[in-house]
Design a protein around this motif. Structure first.
Motif, PDB file in Angstrom:
ATOM      1  N   VAL A 100       0.836  -1.205   0.000  1.00 46.55           N
ATOM      2  CA  VAL A 100       0.000   0.000   0.000  1.00 46.55           C
ATOM      3  C   VAL A 100       0.871   1.255   0.000  1.00 46.55           C
ATOM      4  O   VAL A 100       0.584   2.226  -0.719  1.00 46.55           O
ATOM      5  CB  VAL A 100      -0.958  -0.009   1.215  1.00 46.55           C
ATOM      6  N   LEU A 101       1.952   1.232   0.779  1.00 48.53           N
ATOM      7  CA  LEU A 101       2.864   2.380   0.804  1.00 48.53           C
ATOM      8  C   LEU A 101       3.451   2.647  -0.579  1.00 48.53           C
ATOM      9  O   LEU A 101       3.509   3.791  -1.043  1.00 48.53           O
ATOM     10  CB  LEU A 101       3.992   2.137   1.812  1.00 48.53           C
ATOM     11  N   PHE A 102       3.886   1.581  -1.248  1.00 46.81           N
ATOM     12  CA  PHE A 102       4.444   1.737  -2.595  1.00 46.81           C
ATOM     13  C   PHE A 102       3.400   2.277  -3.557  1.00 46.81           C
ATOM     14  O   PHE A 102       3.681   3.189  -4.351  1.00 46.81           O
ATOM     15  CB  PHE A 102       4.974   0.387  -3.097  1.00 46.81           C
ATOM     16  N   GLN A 103       2.187   1.719  -3.503  1.00 47.29           N
ATOM     17  CA  GLN A 103       1.132   2.133  -4.427  1.00 47.29           C
ATOM     18  C   GLN A 103       0.725   3.596  -4.217  1.00 47.29           C
ATOM     19  O   GLN A 103       0.456   4.322  -5.177  1.00 47.29           O
ATOM     20  CB  GLN A 103      -0.082   1.212  -4.280  1.00 47.29           C
ATOM     21  N   GLN A 159      10.838   4.122  -5.621  1.00 46.83           N
ATOM     22  CA  GLN A 159      11.711   2.960  -5.841  1.00 46.83           C
ATOM     23  C   GLN A 159      12.123   2.317  -4.527  1.00 46.83           C
ATOM     24  O   GLN A 159      12.192   1.082  -4.425  1.00 46.83           O
ATOM     25  CB  GLN A 159      12.959   3.373  -6.637  1.00 46.83           C
ATOM     26  N   GLU A 160      12.401   3.117  -3.512  1.00 42.41           N
ATOM     27  CA  GLU A 160      12.750   2.578  -2.198  1.00 42.41           C
ATOM     28  C   GLU A 160      11.601   1.735  -1.650  1.00 42.41           C
ATOM     29  O   GLU A 160      11.816   0.629  -1.143  1.00 42.41           O
ATOM     30  CB  GLU A 160      13.060   3.724  -1.231  1.00 42.41           C
ATOM     31  N   LEU A 161      10.380   2.244  -1.748  1.00 48.25           N
ATOM     32  CA  LEU A 161       9.211   1.520  -1.247  1.00 48.25           C
ATOM     33  C   LEU A 161       8.922   0.288  -2.104  1.00 48.25           C
ATOM     34  O   LEU A 161       8.443  -0.733  -1.597  1.00 48.25           O
ATOM     35  CB  LEU A 161       8.001   2.450  -1.230  1.00 48.25           C
ATOM     36  N   LYS A 168      10.099  -7.276   1.899  1.00 50.11           N
ATOM     37  CA  LYS A 168       9.239  -7.597   3.041  1.00 50.11           C
ATOM     38  C   LYS A 168       8.278  -8.742   2.740  1.00 50.11           C
ATOM     39  O   LYS A 168       7.978  -9.560   3.615  1.00 50.11           O
ATOM     40  CB  LYS A 168       8.439  -6.357   3.453  1.00 50.11           C
ATOM     41  N   LEU A 169       7.797  -8.807   1.502  1.00 44.79           N
ATOM     42  CA  LEU A 169       6.840  -9.857   1.129  1.00 44.79           C
ATOM     43  C   LEU A 169       7.516 -11.086   0.522  1.00 44.79           C
ATOM     44  O   LEU A 169       6.835 -12.019   0.095  1.00 44.79           O
ATOM     45  CB  LEU A 169       5.809  -9.292   0.142  1.00 44.79           C
ATOM     46  N   HIS A 170       8.856 -11.052   0.461  1.00 44.88           N
ATOM     47  CA  HIS A 170       9.644 -12.184  -0.062  1.00 44.88           C
ATOM     48  C   HIS A 170       9.196 -12.560  -1.481  1.00 44.88           C
ATOM     49  O   HIS A 170       8.927 -13.740  -1.777  1.00 44.88           O
ATOM     50  CB  HIS A 170       9.523 -13.400   0.862  1.00 44.88           C
ATOM     51  N   GLN A 179      18.463  -2.884  -6.366  1.00 46.48           N
ATOM     52  CA  GLN A 179      18.880  -1.668  -5.665  1.00 46.48           C
ATOM     53  C   GLN A 179      18.215  -0.459  -6.308  1.00 46.48           C
ATOM     54  O   GLN A 179      17.836  -0.483  -7.478  1.00 46.48           O
ATOM     55  CB  GLN A 179      20.405  -1.511  -5.709  1.00 46.48           C
ATOM     56  N   ASN A 180      18.090   0.596  -5.527  1.00 48.68           N
ATOM     57  CA  ASN A 180      17.477   1.831  -6.032  1.00 48.68           C
ATOM     58  C   ASN A 180      18.379   2.479  -7.073  1.00 48.68           C
ATOM     59  O   ASN A 180      19.514   2.837  -6.796  1.00 48.68           O
ATOM     60  CB  ASN A 180      17.232   2.799  -4.863  1.00 48.68           C
TER      61      ASN A 180
END
Length: 216
Positions: A100-103, A159-161, A168-170, A179-180
C-alpha cells in the motif's frame, strides 16, 4: 492597432495542444488505476512496472582490481538498470502495508505529473484570454516549479518503497539483487530551479505592475 496575445496562432495552437495532452493524461491515469497491469495468463491480482531499478545477478563477481581502475585507459562499468515487473498474486499481498505504501507513492508521482500538465493548460488558457501578468499565473508557475523539483524525490522514494515491498513480502524469485537506481536530483530538478527563479521574477514583476497601476 495593437495585436493581442489571444490573436496569436502559436498561443492558440499551444493551448489546443495542452488540452490534447491533458486528455491523454486522463486516459493514462484511468488505465493505470483500473487496468490489472499484468497478463491474464500470469493469474495476478495486480501488476506494476518500475523503470531504472539496478538489478545485479546474485552470482556476479567484480574482478576488476583497484590498480586496473586507476591505470586502465578504458573503464567499463555496467549500469545494470532494468525494467522490473512486480506481480501481486493475491489480495493479501496487494493490500499489505508495504504494498500500500508503494502504491500510494506511485500514485502521488503520477498525480504530480498530471498537476504539471494541468498548470501548463491553465497557463495557456490564461494567455489565450489575454491574462498574462496576473498573480494567478505567477502562483501556477511557482507551484509548477516546486512540483518539478519534487518529481525526482518522489521517484526515489517510490523505488525505495518498491524494493522494500519486494523484500518484506519475499517476492524476489528472479535471481537478481535489486537496488534503487533513481537519484534525488534529476534533470527535472535543474529545470524546476530555473523555472522557480523565473517564477519569483515574474511574481515580483506582477507586484510591481499592480503597485504602479494603483499609484496611478
Amino acid at each position: 492597432m495593437n495585436m493581442k496575445l489571444s490573436d496569436s496562432k502559436i498561443i492558440k495552437f499551444l493551448n489546443s495542444l495542452a488540452t490534447i495532452i491533458l486528455v491523454l493524461y486522463a486516459i493514462f491515469i484511468f488505465l493505470k488505476l483500473f487496468s490489472p497491469g499484468a497478463p491474464k495468463m500470469s493469474n495476478s491480482t495486480r501488476g506494476y512496472q518500475v523503470y531504472d531499478v539496478i538489478a545485479k545477478n546474485k552470482d556476479q563477481v567484480l574482478n576488476q582490481t583497484l590498480g586496473e581502475w586507476f591505470n586502465d585507459r578504458l573503464v567499463v562499468q555496467p549500469t545494470n538498470q532494468s525494467l522490473v515487473h512486480l506481480r501481486f498474486k493475491s489480495p493479501s499481498e496487494l493490500f499489505s502495508f508495504p504494498a500500500v505504501l508503494f502504491q500510494i507513492s506511485q500514485l502521488i508521482y503520477w498525480l504530480l505529473i498530471g498537476l504539471i500538465i494541468y498548470y501548463i493548460k491553465k497557463l495557456f488558457s490564461s494567455f489565450n484570454k489575454d491574462e498574462v501578468f496576473t498573480k494567478k499565473n505567477a502562483t501556477m508557475i511557482l507551484f509548477g516549479a516546486i512540483t518539478l523539483i519534487l518529481l525526482p524525490i518522489i521517484r526515489w522514494i517510490t523505488q525505495e518503497l518498491f524494493i522494500n515491498c519486494i523484500v518484506k513480502l519475499h517476492l524476489n524469485d528472479s535471481g537478481y539483487v535489486l537496488q534503487n537506481g533513481a537519484g534525488l536530483i534529476g534533470s527535472e530538478t535543474l529545470v524546476g530551479l530555473t523555472l522557480l527563479a523565473f517564477a519569483l521574477a515574474f511574481k515580483a514583476g506582477v507586484n510591481t505592475r499592480q503597485e504602479n497601476e494603483s499609484f496611478i
